[in-house]
Design a protein around this motif. Structure first.
Motif, PDB file in Angstrom:
ATOM      1  N   VAL A 195       0.847  -1.194   0.000  1.00 13.77           N
ATOM      2  CA  VAL A 195       0.000   0.000   0.000  1.00 13.77           C
ATOM      3  C   VAL A 195       0.883   1.245   0.000  1.00 13.77           C
ATOM      4  N   PHE A 196       0.505   2.202  -0.837  1.00 11.74           N
ATOM      5  CA  PHE A 196       1.202   3.484  -0.962  1.00 11.74           C
ATOM      6  C   PHE A 196       0.193   4.555  -0.564  1.00 11.74           C
ATOM      7  N   TYR A 197       0.481   5.339   0.459  1.00  9.44           N
ATOM      8  CA  TYR A 197      -0.551   6.256   0.978  1.00  9.44           C
ATOM      9  C   TYR A 197       0.034   7.587   1.422  1.00  9.44           C
ATOM     10  N   ARG A 198      -0.836   8.596   1.494  1.00 17.54           N
ATOM     11  CA  ARG A 198      -0.453   9.918   1.979  1.00 17.54           C
ATOM     12  C   ARG A 198      -0.276   9.858   3.491  1.00 17.54           C
ATOM     13  N   ASN A 199       0.845  10.399   3.999  1.00 20.16           N
ATOM     14  CA  ASN A 199       1.126  10.279   5.431  1.00 20.16           C
ATOM     15  C   ASN A 199       0.847  11.554   6.228  1.00 20.16           C
ATOM     16  N   LYS A 200       0.105  12.481   5.632  1.00 25.01           N
ATOM     17  CA  LYS A 200      -0.291  13.692   6.367  1.00 25.01           C
ATOM     18  C   LYS A 200      -1.759  13.985   6.085  1.00 25.01           C
ATOM     19  N   ASP A 201      -2.465  14.441   7.106  1.00 21.64           N
ATOM     20  CA  ASP A 201      -3.847  14.856   6.860  1.00 21.64           C
ATOM     21  C   ASP A 201      -3.852  16.344   6.481  1.00 21.64           C
ATOM     22  N   ALA A 202      -5.049  16.909   6.283  1.00 19.65           N
ATOM     23  CA  ALA A 202      -5.163  18.296   5.812  1.00 19.65           C
ATOM     24  C   ALA A 202      -4.531  19.282   6.785  1.00 19.65           C
ATOM     25  N   GLN A 203      -4.473  18.907   8.062  1.00 19.88           N
ATOM     26  CA  GLN A 203      -3.895  19.804   9.072  1.00 19.88           C
ATOM     27  C   GLN A 203      -2.392  19.579   9.252  1.00 19.88           C
ATOM     28  N   GLY A 204      -1.827  18.661   8.469  1.00 21.21           N
ATOM     29  CA  GLY A 204      -0.394  18.396   8.581  1.00 21.21           C
ATOM     30  C   GLY A 204      -0.028  17.383   9.646  1.00 21.21           C
ATOM     31  N   ASN A 205      -1.035  16.724  10.240  1.00 23.86           N
ATOM     32  CA  ASN A 205      -0.744  15.701  11.247  1.00 23.86           C
ATOM     33  C   ASN A 205      -0.338  14.394  10.581  1.00 23.86           C
ATOM     34  N   ASP A 206       0.487  13.620  11.283  1.00 20.04           N
ATOM     35  CA  ASP A 206       0.910  12.318  10.763  1.00 20.04           C
ATOM     36  C   ASP A 206      -0.280  11.388  10.584  1.00 20.04           C
ATOM     37  N   VAL A 207      -0.270  10.650   9.493  1.00 19.74           N
ATOM     38  CA  VAL A 207      -1.275   9.620   9.249  1.00 19.74           C
ATOM     39  C   VAL A 207      -0.548   8.290   9.122  1.00 19.74           C
ATOM     40  N   TYR A 208      -1.011   7.323   9.847  1.00 18.68           N
ATOM     41  CA  TYR A 208      -0.511   5.958   9.677  1.00 18.68           C
ATOM     42  C   TYR A 208      -1.694   5.050   9.407  1.00 18.68           C
ATOM     43  N   LEU A 209      -1.453   3.990   8.677  1.00 21.52           N
ATOM     44  CA  LEU A 209      -2.485   2.979   8.502  1.00 21.52           C
ATOM     45  C   LEU A 209      -2.245   1.877   9.530  1.00 21.52           C
ATOM     46  N   TYR A 210      -3.345   1.318  10.026  1.00 23.99           N
ATOM     47  CA  TYR A 210      -3.288   0.242  11.020  1.00 23.99           C
ATOM     48  C   TYR A 210      -4.039  -0.967  10.482  1.00 23.99           C
ATOM     49  N   GLY A 211      -4.055  -2.020  11.301  1.00 16.86           N
ATOM     50  CA  GLY A 211      -4.704  -3.268  10.884  1.00 16.86           C
ATOM     51  C   GLY A 211      -6.141  -3.099  10.465  1.00 16.86           C
ATOM     52  N   ASP A 212      -6.817  -2.078  10.997  1.00 25.15           N
ATOM     53  CA  ASP A 212      -8.240  -1.935  10.690  1.00 25.15           C
ATOM     54  C   ASP A 212      -8.514  -1.143   9.415  1.00 25.15           C
ATOM     55  N   ASP A 213      -7.491  -0.437   8.858  1.00 24.72           N
ATOM     56  CA  ASP A 213      -7.788   0.360   7.663  1.00 24.72           C
ATOM     57  C   ASP A 213      -6.686   0.290   6.603  1.00 24.72           C
ATOM     58  N   VAL A 214      -5.793  -0.682   6.738  1.00 22.75           N
ATOM     59  CA  VAL A 214      -4.639  -0.713   5.827  1.00 22.75           C
ATOM     60  C   VAL A 214      -5.052  -0.905   4.364  1.00 22.75           C
ATOM     61  N   LEU A 215      -6.220  -1.542   4.149  1.00 26.23           N
ATOM     62  CA  LEU A 215      -6.665  -1.738   2.764  1.00 26.23           C
ATOM     63  C   LEU A 215      -7.869  -0.862   2.410  1.00 26.23           C
ATOM     64  N   SER A 216      -8.312  -0.032   3.370  1.00 24.87           N
ATOM     65  CA  SER A 216      -9.545   0.717   3.111  1.00 24.87           C
ATOM     66  C   SER A 216      -9.436   2.207   3.412  1.00 24.87           C
ATOM     67  N   SER A 217      -8.326   2.668   3.929  1.00 25.68           N
ATOM     68  CA  SER A 217      -8.224   4.074   4.333  1.00 25.68           C
ATOM     69  C   SER A 217      -8.375   5.025   3.141  1.00 25.68           C
ATOM     70  N   PRO A 218      -9.024   6.175   3.349  1.00 21.42           N
ATOM     71  CA  PRO A 218      -9.135   7.169   2.271  1.00 21.42           C
ATOM     72  C   PRO A 218      -7.778   7.788   1.897  1.00 21.42           C
ATOM     73  N   TYR A 219      -6.764   7.572   2.715  1.00 23.89           N
ATOM     74  CA  TYR A 219      -5.444   8.127   2.413  1.00 23.89           C
ATOM     75  C   TYR A 219      -4.663   7.253   1.433  1.00 23.89           C
ATOM     76  N   ILE A 220      -5.216   6.085   1.101  1.00 28.73           N
ATOM     77  CA  ILE A 220      -4.521   5.204   0.161  1.00 28.73           C
ATOM     78  C   ILE A 220      -4.525   5.828  -1.236  1.00 28.73           C
ATOM     79  N   VAL A 221      -3.360   5.873  -1.857  1.00 30.41           N
ATOM     80  CA  VAL A 221      -3.233   6.411  -3.207  1.00 30.41           C
ATOM     81  C   VAL A 221      -3.219   5.260  -4.216  1.00 30.41           C
ATOM     82  N   ARG A 222      -2.445   4.254  -3.917  1.00 32.92           N
ATOM     83  CA  ARG A 222      -2.450   3.064  -4.771  1.00 32.92           C
ATOM     84  C   ARG A 222      -2.067   1.848  -3.957  1.00 32.92           C
ATOM     85  N   LYS A 223      -2.566   0.700  -4.411  1.00 34.24           N
ATOM     86  CA  LYS A 223      -2.218  -0.524  -3.695  1.00 34.24           C
ATOM     87  C   LYS A 223      -2.079  -1.687  -4.664  1.00 34.24           C
ATOM     88  N   ALA A 224      -1.371  -2.715  -4.212  1.00 33.54           N
ATOM     89  CA  ALA A 224      -1.128  -3.916  -5.018  1.00 33.54           C
ATOM     90  C   ALA A 224      -1.419  -5.134  -4.163  1.00 33.54           C
TER      91      ALA A 224
END
Lengths: 381, 250
Positions: free
Chosen positions: A282-311
């Motif tokens: 998974v390739f994803y954006r690591n900052k939200d609109a406010q500039g805070n860190d974004v990480y993906l976890y077990g519950d959203d690693v394949l579904s987060s809106p921050y995902i840009v592309r995945k394989a």
């Protein structure tokens, strides 16, 4: 006169209910670390990268990401929050030179009898390598249990702990176990040299009592935050590290055999269901609109809106021979400016049971992985 | 210790039987008793790792039994009997760095726990006391001596929640425990409880009316409640209970 025994009873209850004075703290953790001062901000991509918060108790290596090591000041004060009453050496806030490699800090508990050593380093961001042969591992010990930790070596010869696994969670309920007893370990029988063995295990009567009856072997780019494993297991797997280019394809070699009995979260057999391995990236954006860190976890690693592309590898048919796999990233393009500013993270995930994160799978499922490579846009090979 | 106790018992029983034969049976006194116990199964001196006792709940620590007593000479006498009783406890404490270990089958979790511990103890037992009595007045009799108990139903279990465990030692990995099943650790050491306990008992009987009387007793366990080879709970826990009761003198 008959009150005498009652008096005795009262005396006893008084004696046994005395609460003693609190003993000095025995813990000696660094819970957060930060660089203070606007003059240092230009060395970082984002102000948030000047702070490391919620440092896990399993970590003894603290890494700050900077734009460039060469332009880093030779003297920079670093501040820490540590366990109340504990002391830290070198002193909290004292200027240190981080351009010559890691600086080791020692935290001593309030009662003086426990110590922890931390190495603090400043590194240029992004993944250190894009080919993974899994030749590098260290055998570590935790409460009389041993386990393997995989790492990579970057171009400067520095060790980079980019790989994480759930081994520490599985170890929690074990005693006197060897590295090869764990769900994820280094095997000499790789496709080339050493490789990774991931296997799904029964987590014992205690694991079952905790509602976590199995432990699937997993290996991923990111961090495993053991603290969360009982209260929110899906938050224990934090996926991703910064990457400075856009991934296109992942290739590698695998072997897989599912375990014979598929069980659910209650450890009851699910007839007819066959366990599956999973490999995805998974390739994803690591900052939200406010500039805070974004990480993906077990519950959203394949579904987060921050995902840009995945394989994802569609299927991994069981095989006892090393078999090549290939997966392509799908999704949108990355923003060049954001890419240059370390605004994207990537993770690569392997698991011996696809739904192991929710404790569903077959005990005995075994996945072997070796010689994995990530390819990029500008990399036509 | 055990040997001494057996000798005391034997001497006491010999005295009783000897005296019983020598005495006119009419001087025997039989009392049927009921009582309610309150107390704790606790270490002598609470360890510093227990920071507060948050809640101490009343438990069904009931007692029923009968005993026989007869005079020896002057004000002195002997009393023995059999009673069924429960020494139970339910207590919530807050700990800091309290060593705990939970073993279940082939899995084990151990370390230092900081947080909330909710402890349940139930020990149903038959108890045989052998007491010397001293008649202080027509109404009040003091009594004291050893007792021995045989347990037939036992439970020692609890929950560690709302806190964290440092696995192994204070620098080990930290695992947060929540406030619901699956997030907390439960333990059950019932099978490690001793089947046999002994201790000392002192108390007084107060004859209020011709038949009815009130009693107060203190039972002080001299044996720890756990088997000798059980090491998980670091402190030796002693059952120490006070009993307020009523009796009927026949």
């Amino acid at each position: 006169m008959n009150r005498y025994p009652l008096f005795l009873l009262a005396l006893v209850l008084m004696c046994t209910s005395c609460i003693k004075d609190e003993l000095p703290n025995t813990e000696c953790d660094i819970t957060s670390a930060w660089v203070e001062g606007d003059e240092y901000a230009e060395n970082f991509y984002e102000p948030s990268q000047m702070r490391l918060e919620n440092i896990s108790t399993t970590e003894n290596e603290l890494v700050f990401t900077v734009r460039s090591l060469i332009s880093l000041p030779k003297s920079m004060p670093l501040y820490f929050n540590i366990t109340p009453g504990a002391t830290i050496s070198p002193a909290n806030g004292s200027p240190q030179d981080f351009t010559q490699g890691p600086v080791t800090y020692t935290v001593t508990s309030q009662d003086g009898s426990w110590k922890r050593e931390y190495t603090v380093m400043f590194k240029e961001a992004s993944l250190p390598t894009f080919t993974f042969s899994f030749e590098n591992y260290e055998t570590k010990e935790s409460s009389s249990n041993y386990y393997h930790e995989f790492y990579e070596i970057d171009q400067t010869g520095m060790r980079q702990n980019i790989w994480a696994s759930g081994n520490l969670g599985a170890i929690l309920i074990k005693y006197n176990s060897q590295a090869e007893d764990q769900p994820t370990y280094s095997t000499p029988d790789g496709y080339k040299g050493r490789g990774v063995c991931l296997n799904t295990q029964y987590a014992g009567e205690l694991g079952k009592a905790f509602g976590k009856p199995i432990a699937a072997g997993n290996l991923f780019i990111g961090r495993f935050i053991l603290e969360n494993v009982l209260i929110d297991a899906l938050k224990a797997t934090q996926f991703g590290r910064p990457i400075d280019r856009v991934p296109v394809r992942v290739t590698g070699y695998y072997k897989y055999q599912p375990g014979s009995v598929f069980t659910n979260k209650e450890m009851q057999e699910v007839p007819g269901r066959v366990d599956e391995a999973s490999i995805y990236a998974v390739f994803y954006r690591n900052k939200d609109a406010q500039g805070n860190d974004v990480y993906l976890y077990g519950d959203d690693v394949l579904s987060s809106p921050y995902i840009v592309r995945k394989a994802q590898v569609a299927t991994l048919p069981p095989t006892n021979d090393w078999t090549r796999f290939e997966m392509f990233f799908e999704g949108s393009d990355a923003d060049e400016a954001l890419l240059a500013a370390q605004g994207y993270n990537m993770t690569l995930v392997f698991s011996s049971s696809k739904d192991g994160a929710s404790f569903e799978g077959a005990v005995g499922s075994v996945l072997y992985i070796d010689e994995v490579a990530i390819s990029f846009d500008n990399d036509e090979n | 210790m055990k040997k001494n106790f057996i000798i005391i018992m034997a001497v006491a029983l010999a005295l009783i039987s000897g005296q019983a034969m020598a005495q006119d049976t009419e001087s025997w006194t039989i009392k049927a008793r009921v009582g309610y116990s309150i107390g704790g199964t606790a270490p002598l001196g609470i360890p510093a790792t227990i920071r507060s006792i948050d809640k101490f709940s009343l438990t069904p620590s009931l007692m029923a039994g009968a005993d026989v007593s007869f005079p020896l000479q002057n004000q002195w006498g002997l009393m023995t009997g059999l009673r069924i009783e429960n020494k139970a406890m339910k207590v919530d404490v807050t700990t800091k760095g309290y060593r705990m270990e939970v073993v279940k089958g082939d899995s084990k979790i151990e370390g230092l726990f900081t947080g909330h511990v909710s402890q349940d103890v139930t020990e149903w037992m038959f108890t045989l006391p052998v007491l010397a009595t001293y008649k202080l007045s027509n109404k009040v009799t003091l009594k004291g001596g050893p007792y021995v108990s045989v347990l037939f139903n036992k439970d020692f279990s609890g929950i560690a929640s709302d806190g964290y465990l440092r696995q192994g030692d204070p620098v080990g990995p930290k695992i947060i425990m929540g406030d619901k099943p699956g997030e907390w650790a439960t333990y059950d050491f019932s099978d490690d409880l001793r089947n046999c306990q002994m201790g000392l008992e002192v108390g007084a009987d107060w004859q209020v009316h011709e038949h009815l009387g009130l009693s107060a007793d203190l039972n002080w366990g001299l044996t720890g409640i756990f088997k000798g080879d059980f090491k998980t709970v670091e402190q030796t826990l002693y059952p120490i209970y006070g009993t307020i009761g009523a009796y009927w003198k026949f």
